[in-house]
Scaffold this motif. Structure first.
Motif, PDB file in Angstrom:
ATOM      1  N   ASP A   1       0.828  -1.213   0.000  1.00  0.00           N
ATOM      2  CA  ASP A   1       0.000   0.000   0.000  1.00  0.00           C
ATOM      3  C   ASP A   1       0.863   1.264   0.000  1.00  0.00           C
ATOM      4  O   ASP A   1       0.359   2.358  -0.249  1.00  0.00           O
ATOM      5  CB  ASP A   1      -0.947   0.007   1.212  1.00  0.00           C
ATOM      6  CG  ASP A   1      -0.219  -0.238   2.524  1.00  0.00           C
ATOM      7  OD1 ASP A   1       0.635  -1.142   2.570  1.00  0.00           O
ATOM      8  OD2 ASP A   1      -0.489   0.490   3.489  1.00  0.00           O
ATOM      9  N   MET A   2       2.171   1.110   0.273  1.00  0.00           N
ATOM     10  CA  MET A   2       3.076   2.270   0.286  1.00  0.00           C
ATOM     11  C   MET A   2       4.009   2.284  -0.921  1.00  0.00           C
ATOM     12  O   MET A   2       4.993   3.024  -0.936  1.00  0.00           O
ATOM     13  CB  MET A   2       3.920   2.257   1.572  1.00  0.00           C
ATOM     14  CG  MET A   2       3.124   2.524   2.836  1.00  0.00           C
ATOM     15  SD  MET A   2       4.175   2.453   4.312  1.00  0.00           S
ATOM     16  CE  MET A   2       5.231   3.893   4.064  1.00  0.00           C
ATOM     17  N   VAL A   3       3.720   1.466  -1.941  1.00  0.00           N
ATOM     18  CA  VAL A   3       4.718   1.290  -3.003  1.00  0.00           C
ATOM     19  C   VAL A   3       5.006   2.597  -3.751  1.00  0.00           C
ATOM     20  O   VAL A   3       6.172   2.910  -4.021  1.00  0.00           O
ATOM     21  CB  VAL A   3       4.326   0.137  -3.967  1.00  0.00           C
ATOM     22  CG1 VAL A   3       3.048   0.420  -4.728  1.00  0.00           C
ATOM     23  CG2 VAL A   3       5.471  -0.177  -4.920  1.00  0.00           C
ATOM     24  N   GLU A   4       3.974   3.367  -4.081  1.00  0.00           N
ATOM     25  CA  GLU A   4       4.244   4.621  -4.817  1.00  0.00           C
ATOM     26  C   GLU A   4       5.062   5.593  -3.956  1.00  0.00           C
ATOM     27  O   GLU A   4       6.012   6.219  -4.435  1.00  0.00           O
ATOM     28  CB  GLU A   4       2.934   5.305  -5.255  1.00  0.00           C
ATOM     29  CG  GLU A   4       2.232   4.622  -6.416  1.00  0.00           C
ATOM     30  CD  GLU A   4       1.139   3.685  -5.948  1.00  0.00           C
ATOM     31  OE1 GLU A   4       1.034   3.457  -4.715  1.00  0.00           O
ATOM     32  OE2 GLU A   4       0.410   3.169  -6.814  1.00  0.00           O
TER      33      GLU A   4
ATOM     34  N   LEU B   1       5.278  -2.282   7.784  1.00  0.00           N
ATOM     35  CA  LEU B   1       5.029  -3.614   8.333  1.00  0.00           C
ATOM     36  C   LEU B   1       5.946  -3.924   9.497  1.00  0.00           C
ATOM     37  O   LEU B   1       5.564  -4.611  10.442  1.00  0.00           O
ATOM     38  CB  LEU B   1       5.289  -4.681   7.258  1.00  0.00           C
ATOM     39  CG  LEU B   1       4.341  -4.776   6.090  1.00  0.00           C
ATOM     40  CD1 LEU B   1       4.931  -5.687   5.038  1.00  0.00           C
ATOM     41  CD2 LEU B   1       3.016  -5.326   6.581  1.00  0.00           C
ATOM     42  N   ALA B   2       7.173  -3.456   9.401  1.00  0.00           N
ATOM     43  CA  ALA B   2       8.175  -3.787  10.414  1.00  0.00           C
ATOM     44  C   ALA B   2       9.268  -2.733  10.395  1.00  0.00           C
ATOM     45  O   ALA B   2       9.445  -2.014   9.394  1.00  0.00           O
ATOM     46  CB  ALA B   2       8.769  -5.169  10.137  1.00  0.00           C
ATOM     47  N   ASN B   3       9.974  -2.622  11.496  1.00  0.00           N
ATOM     48  CA  ASN B   3      11.113  -1.703  11.617  1.00  0.00           C
ATOM     49  C   ASN B   3      12.242  -2.441  12.332  1.00  0.00           C
ATOM     50  O   ASN B   3      12.006  -3.112  13.344  1.00  0.00           O
ATOM     51  CB  ASN B   3      10.736  -0.483  12.471  1.00  0.00           C
ATOM     52  CG  ASN B   3       9.902   0.532  11.716  1.00  0.00           C
ATOM     53  OD1 ASN B   3      10.421   1.470  11.130  1.00  0.00           O
ATOM     54  ND2 ASN B   3       8.581   0.326  11.724  1.00  0.00           N
ATOM     55  N   VAL B   4      13.445  -2.296  11.824  1.00  0.00           N
ATOM     56  CA  VAL B   4      14.609  -2.923  12.452  1.00  0.00           C
ATOM     57  C   VAL B   4      15.617  -1.829  12.784  1.00  0.00           C
ATOM     58  O   VAL B   4      16.131  -1.148  11.874  1.00  0.00           O
ATOM     59  CB  VAL B   4      15.258  -3.978  11.521  1.00  0.00           C
ATOM     60  CG1 VAL B   4      16.399  -4.687  12.254  1.00  0.00           C
ATOM     61  CG2 VAL B   4      14.225  -4.983  11.029  1.00  0.00           C
ATOM     62  N   GLU B   5      15.870  -1.638  14.055  1.00  0.00           N
ATOM     63  CA  GLU B   5      16.881  -0.665  14.488  1.00  0.00           C
ATOM     64  C   GLU B   5      18.252  -1.320  14.325  1.00  0.00           C
ATOM     65  O   GLU B   5      18.474  -2.431  14.810  1.00  0.00           O
ATOM     66  CB  GLU B   5      16.649  -0.293  15.955  1.00  0.00           C
ATOM     67  CG  GLU B   5      15.292   0.319  16.224  1.00  0.00           C
ATOM     68  CD  GLU B   5      15.099   0.665  17.690  1.00  0.00           C
ATOM     69  OE1 GLU B   5      16.095   0.927  18.397  1.00  0.00           O
ATOM     70  OE2 GLU B   5      13.933   0.664  18.145  1.00  0.00           O
TER      71      GLU B   5
ATOM     72  N   ARG C   1      -1.903  -4.917  11.145  1.00  0.00           N
ATOM     73  CA  ARG C   1      -1.975  -4.266   9.837  1.00  0.00           C
ATOM     74  C   ARG C   1      -2.702  -5.181   8.842  1.00  0.00           C
ATOM     75  O   ARG C   1      -2.409  -6.373   8.755  1.00  0.00           O
ATOM     76  CB  ARG C   1      -0.547  -4.026   9.348  1.00  0.00           C
ATOM     77  CG  ARG C   1      -0.400  -2.894   8.381  1.00  0.00           C
ATOM     78  CD  ARG C   1       1.100  -2.711   8.116  1.00  0.00           C
ATOM     79  NE  ARG C   1       1.377  -1.494   7.392  1.00  0.00           N
ATOM     80  CZ  ARG C   1       1.199  -1.353   6.097  1.00  0.00           C
ATOM     81  NH1 ARG C   1       0.750  -2.356   5.370  1.00  0.00           N
ATOM     82  NH2 ARG C   1       1.484  -0.204   5.501  1.00  0.00           N
ATOM     83  N   ASP C   2      -3.643  -4.622   8.059  1.00  0.00           N
ATOM     84  CA  ASP C   2      -4.396  -5.441   7.100  1.00  0.00           C
ATOM     85  C   ASP C   2      -3.514  -5.858   5.926  1.00  0.00           C
ATOM     86  O   ASP C   2      -3.438  -7.030   5.580  1.00  0.00           O
ATOM     87  CB  ASP C   2      -5.612  -4.661   6.569  1.00  0.00           C
ATOM     88  CG  ASP C   2      -6.676  -4.512   7.638  1.00  0.00           C
ATOM     89  OD1 ASP C   2      -6.699  -5.351   8.561  1.00  0.00           O
ATOM     90  OD2 ASP C   2      -7.458  -3.541   7.571  1.00  0.00           O
TER      91      ASP C   2
END
Ligand SMILES: Cc1cc2nc3c(=O)[nH]c(=O)nc-3n(C[C@H](O)[C@H](O)[C@H](O)COP(=O)(O)O)c2cc1C
Length: 183
Positions: free
Chosen positions: A75-78, A116-120, A148-149
Motif C-alpha cells: 500500500d506504500m509502493v508509490e 510492516l516492520a522496523n529494524v533498528e 496491519r491489514d
C-alpha cells in the motif's frame, strides 16, 4: 508496533523486499529507498546493505553509525518509489510525504510505524563502504505491526517494475534440518 525477536529479523529481509532506510545526522532525519540488502547471517542476525555515496543518506549513515530499516507494505509502493527519487539534501521527506514517525528504542533515527516492520540497526563494519558501498548492520531491536491489514511486501525487478508477494508455499514438513526456524 509489537517487539519482534531479533532471531526472527531474518524473516523480514530474507525475501529481499524494498525497504526504507531511515538515518539521522545533527538531529535531522532522512529516509531513502533501498533494495541492495541481504541477510548476511540469520541468527544472531547480520544484514549487509549496499548504500552508495550519491545518496545524502550515505554521509549520515557513516557519521552516525545508525539506521532504521523499515519494511513497507505494498500500500506504500508509490510513496516508497518517490522517496527513492528525491533527496533529503533538498527537502524534508517526512513532511513532504506525510510520514508518521515514532522514537526508536536504541538508535537516533525514528521508526516508521506505518510500515510492516522496523529494524533498528547499528553499523558493525563500514570498512567496505569506501570500495563497495557496503555496510554490515547489526540489528539491535525489531518491531512489527501485528494488526496491519495489508501484509504483502514488494520487490524491485531492477527496472522500475515491481512484483508483489504472492501465495505462500508451506514446506515446513521438509525443513527437517532447521527446526529452530519453524516456530
Ligand atoms: C526502488 C528503489 C531502490 C533503491 N535501492 C537502492 C539501494 O539499494 N542502494 C542505494 O544506494 N540506493 C538505492 N536507491 C536510490 C536511493 O533511494 C535514492 O538515491 C534516494 O534519492 C536517496 O535519497 P537521499 O539523497 O535522501 O539519501 C533506490 C531507489 C529506488 C527507487
Amino acid at each position: 508496533m509489537k517487539e519482534l525477536s531479533l532471531s526472527k529479523v531474518y524473516r523480514l529481509i530474507e525475501p529481499g523486499p524494498v525497504v526504507l532506510v531511515v538515518t539521522a545526522q545533527h538531529g535531522v532525519a532522512n529516509v531513502m529507498a533501498a533494495t541492495s540488502l541481504m541477510m548476511a547471517r540469520p541468527d544472531p542476525p547480520l544484514i549487509a546493505l549496499g548504500l552508495g555515496p550519491w545518496n545524502h543518506s550515505h554521509a549520515a549513515l557513516r557519521a552516525s553509525g545508525e539506521c532504521v530499516l523499515a519494511v513497507p507494505g505494498v500500500d506504500m509502493v508509490e510513496t516508497a518509489v518517490d522517496i527513492g527519487n528525491c533527496s533529503g539534501a533538498d527537502m524534508d521527506k517526512f513532511a513532504h510525504f506525510g510520514l508518521v514517525t515514532s522514537p526508536a528504542a536504541k538508535v537516533a533515527p525514528p521508526l516508521l510505524p506505518g510500515c510492516l516492520a522496523n529494524v533498528e540497526c547499528r553499523v558493525l563494519d563500514d570498512r567496505m563502504a569506501e570500495d563497495y558501498d557496503l555496510f554490515i548492520l547489526d540489528p539491535v531491536r525489531a518491531w512489527f505491526a501485528p494488526d496491519r491489514d495489508e501484509r504483502r511486501t514488494f520487490h524491485h525487478n531492477g527496472d522500475g517494475t515491481f512484483v508483489i508477494d504472492g501465495p505462500a508455499l508451506d514446506l515446513r514438513a521438509r525443513m527437517v534440518k532447521w527446526p529452530e526456524f519453524l516456530d
